[in-house]
Design a protein around this motif. Structure first.
Motif, short mmCIF file in Angstrom:
data_model
loop_
_atom_site.label_atom_id
_atom_site.label_comp_id
_atom_site.label_asym_id
_atom_site.label_seq_id
_atom_site.Cartn_x
_atom_site.Cartn_y
_atom_site.Cartn_z
N CYS B 96 37.06 41.63 34.41
CA CYS B 96 36.11 40.96 35.30
C CYS B 96 34.71 41.13 34.72
O CYS B 96 34.03 42.11 34.99
CB CYS B 96 36.19 41.55 36.70
N PHE B 113 35.85 45.27 45.50
CA PHE B 113 35.65 43.87 45.15
C PHE B 113 34.39 43.38 45.85
O PHE B 113 34.30 43.43 47.08
CB PHE B 113 36.88 43.06 45.59
N CYS B 118 31.29 37.60 42.28
CA CYS B 118 32.42 36.85 41.70
C CYS B 118 31.97 35.47 41.24
O CYS B 118 31.27 34.76 41.96
CB CYS B 118 33.53 36.75 42.73
N ILE B 119 32.36 35.10 40.04
CA ILE B 119 32.04 33.76 39.54
C ILE B 119 33.29 32.86 39.51
O ILE B 119 33.30 31.81 38.87
CB ILE B 119 31.39 33.82 38.13
N CYS B 121 36.09 32.98 38.03
CA CYS B 121 36.67 32.64 36.72
C CYS B 121 38.20 32.70 36.77
O CYS B 121 38.88 32.10 35.95
CB CYS B 121 36.13 33.56 35.64
N GLY B 122 38.74 33.47 37.71
CA GLY B 122 40.19 33.54 37.87
C GLY B 122 40.89 34.52 36.93
O GLY B 122 42.11 34.62 36.96
N CYS B 124 41.10 37.71 36.98
CA CYS B 124 41.79 38.80 37.68
C CYS B 124 43.15 38.35 38.19
O CYS B 124 44.06 39.17 38.34
CB CYS B 124 40.95 39.31 38.83
S1 SF4 Z 1 37.54 35.56 39.63
FE1 SF4 Z 1 38.20 37.68 39.44
S2 SF4 Z 1 37.70 38.21 37.33
FE2 SF4 Z 1 36.55 36.35 37.78
S3 SF4 Z 1 34.57 37.10 38.52
FE3 SF4 Z 1 35.84 36.84 40.33
S4 SF4 Z 1 36.74 38.85 40.67
FE4 SF4 Z 1 35.96 38.84 38.57
#
Ligand code: SF4
Ligand code: SF4
Lengths: 393, 137
Positions: B96, B113, B118-119, B121-122, B124
């Motif tokens: 992440c 969390f 969170c961006i 991005c998926g 995780c």
């Molecule tokens: S989607 Fe998951 S990996 Fe991506 S920024 Fe959010 S928590 Fe982090």
């Protein structure tokens, strides 16, 4: 010097002094090994992480008319049936026959034997499908039914290899992402992955197997379990640092316990993209503080435990034996290490948080007199290597 | 006052004919930073974005967005971590890059969390062996 009987008497009368592995280290720092050996009776150690070499023997009971199962599937996952009529062994890493596995790389492996085991422990219903060739006394040729753990006669977890004493730390020196059982490894050493409960880990607190042996009672996901043998790949003759701490894989344990008595939060199916399915398991092992030698081993801390960094792009798959270097668990647990001139983020597959929780649960069970220790029937080998498989032409 | 606000928008019926983002920029003078967008095969729309601008303009802009029957979520980013499934192994943490999943306490290695970071991005989602992380779309 204390004996198992003396310690058990104290446990039974609610007078045993029990510390978690973390507390014991602090205690020794403060009061020294001698006092610790005298005052402390039991120390609880634990680990929680994926343990692929796990599975369960199940007995379904006899249908009417009877069947001698030759092949069977639980929720689509094949269980080995080459044993008696209605017994089978369901392995943690078995995936459904219909799973596309890695045909479209990387496969997701969303469901497998470990997930079926988790469902059973949760009390959920699974579908059983079985075939047979039919015999005179077992005429039925197939069956399809639904079944729960409570419906079965026995469900005995039998794990050939758990609780690896220490383990590789994985990096990827190639320029492509790798999908491994230690998680995804980013190119050019973009991350570093390890899998150990570090200073809480049972065999790191008893490095020469002086208290943990065949017959030792263990806390297996909430049930009373036992060590029934050395684990597969048990390899005690390895690189060891000060205080006998192994700096590589080393020892392993074969564990067994009653699945019906396990707690679902400690028996969890898991999935590794590109690699496969597995089972994450919680194990707690009490260490009786028999003497100063045992106490001294319990003083081990993350900074004293080294692990070898292996390149999973070439050295691991090709079995070159090459080691890039070593790091200690204090560095690994900090989240970032300096390695080969690079700052690398670290992460773990083993849950320190859950291991701590198990140490506390086991401590409470021993303190309230419900968990007694058992003296090993036999010691685990302390001198033994590990053979490779040489492909013969 | 200039602020940055994160949004996760769900369009029950995708508004593909209206240039909504263009309007946010042009009519409400907002800076828009889109992280993820999708038109589903069922014709729904999902959009994860940051908007930066005058607080008052953002409020008005969201009233405009809401006029399309959109669900506006300013807490989540379309990615969730189910605490009951998480065993705090920490494997997701090194993946992440935004630091949303992070070790909250080095002593216990409890993993927290933070939605706000969170961006979406998926990463995780694929990196959690327990399937504790999932994406809404
Ligand atoms: S989607 Fe998951 S990996 Fe991506 S920024 Fe959010 S928590 Fe982090
Ligand atoms: S990888 Fe999954 S189980 Fe592990 S800490 Fe992250 S969210 Fe929790």
């Amino acid at each position: 010097m204390k004996t198992y009987n003396q310690i058990n008497d104290k446990i039974a009368s609610g007078k045993a002094v029990v510390l978690t592995a973390e507390e014991m280290k602090d205690y020794i720092d403060k009061y020294g090994v001698r006092k610790a050996a005298k005052e402390i009776d039991v120390v609880t150690t634990a680990t929680f992480g994926p343990m692929c070499s796990s599975g369960v023997f199940l007995n379904f009971g006899h249908s009417k008319p009877k069947i001698r199962i030759t092949q069977c599937w639980l929720d689509g996952v094949m269980a080995y049936s080459g044993i008696a009529a209605v017994d089978c062994y369901l392995g943690a890493t078995q995936v459904p026959d219909r799973d596309p596995v890695n045909s479209k790389f990387p496969g997701k492996f969303e469901f497998g034997g470990g997930h079926v085991i988790e469902k059973l422990v949760k009390g959920e219903t699974v579908e059983l499908f079985a075939y047979s060739y039919g015999t005179q006394e077992y005429p039925r040729r197939d069956l399809r039914t639904r079944i729960t753990l409570a419906d079965m006669n026995q469900a005995i977890m039998v794990n050939p290899r758990n609780c690896y004493q220490n383990y590789n730390v994985a990096v990827n020196c190639s320029d492509k992402r790798l999908y491994t059982y230690l998680g995804q490894l980013e190119p050019n050493m973009g991350n570093m992955s390890y899998c150990s409960a570090c200073q809480l880990s049972p065999l790191l607190n008893d490095p020469l197997y002086e208290t943990i042996g065949v017959g030792s009672v263990v806390w297996l996901a909430g049930a009373r379990g036992h060590v029934f043998s050395e684990g597969t790949q048990h390899c005690p003759s390895c690189l060891r640092t000060e205080n006998d701490v192994p700096a590589e894989g080393a020892g392993t344990l074969a564990l067994t316990g009653d699945l019906k008595k396990m707690r679902p939060e400690f028996v969890r199916g898991c999935s590794f993209v590109g690699y496969g399915a597995s089972l994450a398991l919680g194990v707690g092992i009490p260490i009786p503080v028999l003497n100063e030698r045992v106490a001294k081993h319990l003083a081990v801390r993350d900074r004293d435990i080294q692990a070898q960094v292996i390149d999973y792009s070439t050295d691991y798959p090709q079995r070159t034996g090459n080691v890039l270097g070593s790091v200690n668990y204090e560095q690994l647990r900090s989240g970032c290490v300096d390695f080969m001139g690079k700052k690398i983020v670290t992460s773990s597959l083993s849950s320190y948080y859950k291991a701590l929780e198990i140490c506390e649960i086991l401590k409470a069970e021993i303190k309230d007199g419900t968990f007694l220790l058992s003296q090993p029937l036999a010691q685990l080998p302390v001198k033994q290597g590990m053979k490779p498989l040489n492909i013969k032409k | 006052m200039i602020i940055t606000q994160k949004y996760f928008l769900h369009f029950p019926v995708c508004e593909t004919n209206t240039p909504i983002i263009y309007k946010l920029v042009k009519d409400y003078d907002l800076e828009v930073n889109i992280f993820r967008a999708l038109v589903s095969s069922e014709g729904e729309g999902y959009l994860v974005l940051d908007v930066k601008g005058e607080a008052g303009s953002i409020t008005k802009a969201m009233e405009y967005v809401a006029s399309f029957g959109v669900t506006i979520n300013s807490v989540e980013r379309g990615v969730v971590r189910d605490e009951t499934l998480c065993n705090h192994c920490g494997n997701c943490v090194s993946h992440c890059k935004a630091g949303a999943l992070h070790i909250a306490d080095l002593k216990t290695r409890k993993v927290a969390f933070d939605d706000k970071l969170c961006i979406a991005c998926g990463k995780c989602v694929d990196n959690c062996p327990m399937k504790a992380c999932s994406t809404v779309f």
